[in-house]
Design a protein around this motif. Structure first.
Motif, PDB file in Angstrom:
ATOM      1  N   CYS A  11      -1.377  -3.641  -5.584  1.00 26.82           N
ATOM      2  CA  CYS A  11      -2.773  -3.638  -6.007  1.00 26.82           C
ATOM      3  C   CYS A  11      -2.958  -2.889  -7.329  1.00 26.82           C
ATOM      4  O   CYS A  11      -2.086  -2.128  -7.756  1.00 26.82           O
ATOM      5  CB  CYS A  11      -3.653  -3.021  -4.920  1.00 26.82           C
TER       6      CYS A  11
ATOM      7  N   CYS B 148      -0.644  -1.563   2.274  1.00 31.47           N
ATOM      8  CA  CYS B 148      -1.262  -2.411   1.256  1.00 31.47           C
ATOM      9  C   CYS B 148      -0.258  -3.394   0.655  1.00 31.47           C
ATOM     10  O   CYS B 148      -0.641  -4.378   0.040  1.00 31.47           O
ATOM     11  CB  CYS B 148      -1.864  -1.521   0.165  1.00 31.47           C
TER      12      CYS B 148
ATOM     13  N   ASP C  31       2.119  -2.326  -1.524  1.00 23.70           N
ATOM     14  CA  ASP C  31       2.458  -1.840  -2.864  1.00 23.70           C
ATOM     15  C   ASP C  31       3.918  -1.398  -2.910  1.00 23.70           C
ATOM     16  O   ASP C  31       4.414  -0.784  -1.965  1.00 23.70           O
ATOM     17  CB  ASP C  31       1.594  -0.627  -3.241  1.00 23.70           C
TER      18      ASP C  31
ATOM     19  N   ARG D 224      -7.534   3.465   0.074  1.00 20.85           N
ATOM     20  CA  ARG D 224      -6.879   3.310  -1.235  1.00 20.85           C
ATOM     21  C   ARG D 224      -6.146   4.568  -1.697  1.00 20.85           C
ATOM     22  O   ARG D 224      -5.432   4.531  -2.697  1.00 20.85           O
ATOM     23  CB  ARG D 224      -7.932   2.953  -2.298  1.00 20.85           C
TER      24      ARG D 224
ATOM     25  N   SER E  25      -2.534   1.057  -7.238  1.00 24.93           N
ATOM     26  CA  SER E  25      -1.169   1.586  -7.138  1.00 24.93           C
ATOM     27  C   SER E  25      -0.441   1.469  -8.472  1.00 24.93           C
ATOM     28  O   SER E  25       0.236   2.404  -8.906  1.00 24.93           O
ATOM     29  CB  SER E  25      -0.379   0.852  -6.041  1.00 24.93           C
TER      30      SER E  25
ATOM     31  N   ASN F 128       4.197   1.250  -0.002  1.00 23.93           N
ATOM     32  CA  ASN F 128       3.039   1.582   0.824  1.00 23.93           C
ATOM     33  C   ASN F 128       2.758   0.361   1.692  1.00 23.93           C
ATOM     34  O   ASN F 128       2.081  -0.569   1.261  1.00 23.93           O
ATOM     35  CB  ASN F 128       1.852   1.909  -0.090  1.00 23.93           C
TER      36      ASN F 128
ATOM     37  N   CYS G 269      -2.543   4.177  -1.940  1.00 21.38           N
ATOM     38  CA  CYS G 269      -2.195   3.347  -3.104  1.00 21.38           C
ATOM     39  C   CYS G 269      -2.093   4.237  -4.344  1.00 21.38           C
ATOM     40  O   CYS G 269      -1.135   4.163  -5.103  1.00 21.38           O
ATOM     41  CB  CYS G 269      -3.260   2.287  -3.355  1.00 21.38           C
TER      42      CYS G 269
HETATM   43 ZN    ZN Z   1      -2.603  -0.707  -2.789  1.00 26.27          ZN
END
Ligand code: ZN
Length: 146
Positions: A66, A41, A43, A125, A69, A38, A128
């Motif tokens: 994060c 972010c 991830d 988010r 995720s 992702n 995530c």
């Molecule tokens: Zn994330």
């Protein structure tokens, strides 16, 4: 039983899975390995699946990123392990619909997974939270072809 708010449940469940991820690590041998990320972010998830007939016999993941995720991926593997592959795909679609606000989700069926709804309030988010589930859907499709 004390009724906790979605917000509390969300924080508690996400933290628990982030600190103590379930099914973390490769599954060897595996039938499908799939890496997705992702970029919004940073991830990353690599998912490993081992099938036994139509069942997800083994599932594991590696990844970084994060807490949402990684916790969501951990929750996904915990729920999907041992499941029929078609049911697992249906579950992933349900989670995606729930995160899109299209369904409330059945708490009896989803159990702790309903806590993911806590993410809906934070639109950035959602990607995530869905990274693991989207990767699962692709991996299941790949598994069905082999
Ligand atoms: Zn994330």
């Amino acid at each position: 039983m004390v009724r906790v708010s979605l917000e509390e449940l969300y924080k508690e469940v996400i933290l628990d899975h982030y600190r103590t991820p379930r099914n973390k690590g490769r599954v060897d041998p595996h039938d499908v390995a799939l890496e997705r990320n992702n970029p919004l972010c940073g991830d990353e998830i690599e998912l490993f699946l081992k099938f036994d007939g139509g069942n997800v016999e083994g599932i594991g993941f590696e990844g970084k990123g994060c807490s949402i995720s990684q916790a969501s991926a951990s929750m996904m593997t915990e729920k999907v392990k041992g499941m029929d592959a078609k049911e697992a795909a249906t579950l992933a679609e349900t989670i995606k619909a729930m995160m899109a606000g299209e369904t409330e989700g059945d708490p009896d069926e989803l159990e702790d997974l309903v806590s993911l709804k806590g993410v809906v309030k934070y639109p950035v988010r959602i990607k995530c939270a869905l990274l693991g589930w989207n990767t699962l859907l692709e991996a299941l499709e790949e598994g069905a072809r082999t």
